[in-house]
Design a protein around this motif. Structure first.
Motif, PDB file in Angstrom:
ATOM      1  N   SER A  58      40.261  47.948  41.304  1.00 11.97           N
ATOM      2  CA  SER A  58      41.274  47.079  42.099  1.00 11.97           C
ATOM      3  C   SER A  58      40.773  46.347  43.055  1.00 11.97           C
ATOM      4  O   SER A  58      41.663  45.295  43.340  1.00 11.97           O
ATOM      5  CB  SER A  58      42.129  48.315  42.869  1.00 11.97           C
ATOM      6  N   HIS A  59      39.455  46.240  43.617  1.00 14.68           N
ATOM      7  CA  HIS A  59      39.130  45.370  44.556  1.00 14.68           C
ATOM      8  C   HIS A  59      37.568  45.554  44.660  1.00 14.68           C
ATOM      9  O   HIS A  59      36.913  46.570  44.174  1.00 14.68           O
ATOM     10  CB  HIS A  59      39.821  45.450  45.887  1.00 14.68           C
ATOM     11  N   ARG A  60      37.062  44.608  45.343  1.00 14.43           N
ATOM     12  CA  ARG A  60      35.473  44.689  45.793  1.00 14.43           C
ATOM     13  C   ARG A  60      34.881  46.078  46.237  1.00 14.43           C
ATOM     14  O   ARG A  60      33.951  46.202  45.859  1.00 14.43           O
ATOM     15  CB  ARG A  60      35.212  43.264  46.273  1.00 14.43           C
ATOM     16  N   ASP A  61      35.543  46.486  46.893  1.00 13.73           N
ATOM     17  CA  ASP A  61      34.875  47.749  47.550  1.00 13.73           C
ATOM     18  C   ASP A  61      34.554  48.911  46.726  1.00 13.73           C
ATOM     19  O   ASP A  61      33.962  49.612  47.027  1.00 13.73           O
ATOM     20  CB  ASP A  61      35.948  48.193  48.825  1.00 13.73           C
ATOM     21  N   GLU A  62      35.277  48.801  45.638  1.00  8.71           N
ATOM     22  CA  GLU A  62      35.184  49.837  44.437  1.00  8.71           C
ATOM     23  C   GLU A  62      33.810  49.443  43.546  1.00  8.71           C
ATOM     24  O   GLU A  62      33.149  50.354  42.810  1.00  8.71           O
ATOM     25  CB  GLU A  62      36.127  49.732  43.557  1.00  8.71           C
ATOM     26  N   ALA A  63      33.252  48.191  43.830  1.00 10.73           N
ATOM     27  CA  ALA A  63      32.166  47.845  43.046  1.00 10.73           C
ATOM     28  C   ALA A  63      30.576  48.537  43.991  1.00 10.73           C
ATOM     29  O   ALA A  63      30.691  48.357  45.272  1.00 10.73           O
ATOM     30  CB  ALA A  63      31.975  46.422  43.128  1.00 10.73           C
ATOM     31  N   PRO A  65      26.183  49.873  42.703  1.00  9.23           N
ATOM     32  CA  PRO A  65      25.191  50.109  41.664  1.00  9.23           C
ATOM     33  C   PRO A  65      25.741  50.963  40.619  1.00  9.23           C
ATOM     34  O   PRO A  65      25.369  50.622  39.439  1.00  9.23           O
ATOM     35  CB  PRO A  65      24.063  50.617  42.481  1.00  9.23           C
ATOM     36  N   LEU A  66      26.590  51.873  40.753  1.00  5.58           N
ATOM     37  CA  LEU A  66      27.108  52.732  39.888  1.00  5.58           C
ATOM     38  C   LEU A  66      27.797  52.229  38.645  1.00  5.58           C
ATOM     39  O   LEU A  66      27.666  52.760  37.275  1.00  5.58           O
ATOM     40  CB  LEU A  66      27.927  53.894  40.057  1.00  5.58           C
ATOM     41  N   ILE A  67      28.409  50.944  38.784  1.00  8.56           N
ATOM     42  CA  ILE A  67      29.318  50.466  37.844  1.00  8.56           C
ATOM     43  C   ILE A  67      28.339  50.093  36.539  1.00  8.56           C
ATOM     44  O   ILE A  67      28.881  49.964  35.441  1.00  8.56           O
ATOM     45  CB  ILE A  67      30.287  49.483  38.229  1.00  8.56           C
ATOM     46  N   LYS A  68      27.258  49.391  36.819  1.00  4.29           N
ATOM     47  CA  LYS A  68      26.342  49.076  35.731  1.00  4.29           C
ATOM     48  C   LYS A  68      25.976  50.374  34.955  1.00  4.29           C
ATOM     49  O   LYS A  68      25.858  50.364  33.757  1.00  4.29           O
ATOM     50  CB  LYS A  68      25.154  48.572  36.206  1.00  4.29           C
ATOM     51  N   ARG A  69      25.480  51.325  35.553  1.00  2.00           N
ATOM     52  CA  ARG A  69      25.302  52.594  34.920  1.00  2.00           C
ATOM     53  C   ARG A  69      26.270  53.321  34.136  1.00  2.00           C
ATOM     54  O   ARG A  69      26.618  53.735  33.185  1.00  2.00           O
ATOM     55  CB  ARG A  69      25.116  53.924  36.025  1.00  2.00           C
ATOM     56  N   ILE A  70      27.775  53.050  34.593  1.00  2.00           N
ATOM     57  CA  ILE A  70      28.886  53.320  33.929  1.00  2.00           C
ATOM     58  C   ILE A  70      28.942  52.731  32.668  1.00  2.00           C
ATOM     59  O   ILE A  70      29.183  53.242  31.608  1.00  2.00           O
ATOM     60  CB  ILE A  70      30.028  53.307  34.838  1.00  2.00           C
ATOM     61  N   LEU A  85      34.716  37.808  41.860  1.00  2.00           N
ATOM     62  CA  LEU A  85      33.685  37.985  40.882  1.00  2.00           C
ATOM     63  C   LEU A  85      32.389  38.058  41.546  1.00  2.00           C
ATOM     64  O   LEU A  85      31.251  38.570  40.996  1.00  2.00           O
ATOM     65  CB  LEU A  85      33.766  36.788  39.943  1.00  2.00           C
ATOM     66  N   LEU A  86      32.472  37.129  42.642  1.00  2.00           N
ATOM     67  CA  LEU A  86      30.676  36.924  43.169  1.00  2.00           C
ATOM     68  C   LEU A  86      30.454  38.125  43.744  1.00  2.00           C
ATOM     69  O   LEU A  86      29.089  38.752  43.455  1.00  2.00           O
ATOM     70  CB  LEU A  86      31.110  35.814  44.279  1.00  2.00           C
ATOM     71  N   GLU A  87      31.342  39.018  44.481  1.00  2.00           N
ATOM     72  CA  GLU A  87      30.878  40.215  44.926  1.00  2.00           C
ATOM     73  C   GLU A  87      30.725  41.062  44.219  1.00  2.00           C
ATOM     74  O   GLU A  87      29.522  41.937  44.030  1.00  2.00           O
ATOM     75  CB  GLU A  87      31.796  40.564  46.108  1.00  2.00           C
ATOM     76  N   ILE A  88      31.581  41.599  43.136  1.00  2.00           N
ATOM     77  CA  ILE A  88      31.395  42.325  41.825  1.00  2.00           C
ATOM     78  C   ILE A  88      30.382  42.165  41.168  1.00  2.00           C
ATOM     79  O   ILE A  88      29.630  43.074  40.724  1.00  2.00           O
ATOM     80  CB  ILE A  88      32.918  42.590  41.204  1.00  2.00           C
ATOM     81  N   GLY A  89      30.250  40.826  40.830  1.00  2.00           N
ATOM     82  CA  GLY A  89      29.293  40.367  39.959  1.00  2.00           C
ATOM     83  C   GLY A  89      27.739  40.865  40.355  1.00  2.00           C
ATOM     84  O   GLY A  89      26.732  40.759  39.377  1.00  2.00           O
ATOM     85  N   GLN A  90      27.591  41.070  41.680  1.00  2.00           N
ATOM     86  CA  GLN A  90      26.306  41.178  42.025  1.00  2.00           C
ATOM     87  C   GLN A  90      25.664  42.721  41.574  1.00  2.00           C
ATOM     88  O   GLN A  90      24.781  43.197  41.488  1.00  2.00           O
ATOM     89  CB  GLN A  90      26.414  41.381  43.611  1.00  2.00           C
TER      90      GLN A  90
END
Length: 209
Positions: A58-63, A65-70, A85-90
């Motif tokens: 829903s927004h950047r605060d949910e991004a 390191p785990l999202i890549k593992r997911i 995208l800039l924040e989440i894409g990190q």
């Protein structure tokens, strides 16, 4: 994992900050995960339920390191706001950038609701128990049991958030599920005809800001 609705499962409790609790939600008809988790403790339980092919932030605060593992574990496509995208894409590649209101191939309605953060998005789906509205941190029930907007001084935009609440007031959800929340639960059944009043309560609490 805890079953909270006929077709919706809630992950274990995460507490990213004192007094704040979060969960992610697995919607089984489309094998979609809404929000995110802080750890992998529920991975096997999710796999037993069929896993998921798409994750919706829903927004950047949910991004984190785990999202890549997911993505690696489940092969899931990541849907996230184009404005963040800039924040989440990190943390992980965003497969499906979201910038406009539409219904996608999974039957998920994407509703841009900027204000809490620049790219905040809500999601609406047709579930077995009516229409489910995932409000992220845009709208939640506070620790005193009142509906409140997710306004953070110095970060959120009050005018944009008020406009987004006006959009949400036009919907007719049967169940509303926030991400971060205070109190006992983030899953709230909505009595018929009561939703505009709940949103108005949040607008009233926001107005002095």
């Amino acid at each position: 994992m805890r079953q909270v609705l006929a077709d919706l499962w809630e992950t274990g409790t995460d507490s990213p900050f004192p007094g704040l609790t979060t969960h992610a939600y697995l919607w089984t008809p489309s094998n979609a995960l809404f929000y995110s988790m802080a750890g992998d403790v529920d991975f096997e339980a999710i796999a037993d339920l069929g896993g998921f092919a798409d994750q919706y932030l829903s927004h950047r605060d949910e991004a984190g390191p785990l999202i890549k593992r997911i993505a690696d574990r489940f092969g899931a496509r990541l849907h996230a706001p184009v404005a963040e995208l800039l924040e989440i894409g990190q943390h992980a590649h965003v497969d499906v950038p979201l910038g406009s209101r539409h219904v996608d191939a999974n039957g998920v309605e994407v509703i841009p609701t900027p204000g809490h953060s620049p790219g905040s998005v809500c999601y609406q789906v047709g579930g077995e128990e009516g229409t489910y509205l995932f409000t992220g941190a845009t709208l939640h029930v506070s620790d005193v049991g009142e509906w409140a907007a997710g306004f953070i001084p110095g970060i959120s935009d009050a005018d944009a958030l008020a406009s987004s609440l006006d959009v949400l007031a036009t919907l007719e959800p049967a169940v509303v599920i926030s991400s971060a929340f205070q109190g006992d639960t983030a899953v709230h059944r909505i009595d018929a005809g009561s939703w505009p009043g709940h949103v108005e309560q949040a607008l009233h609490r926001l107005s002095p800001v």
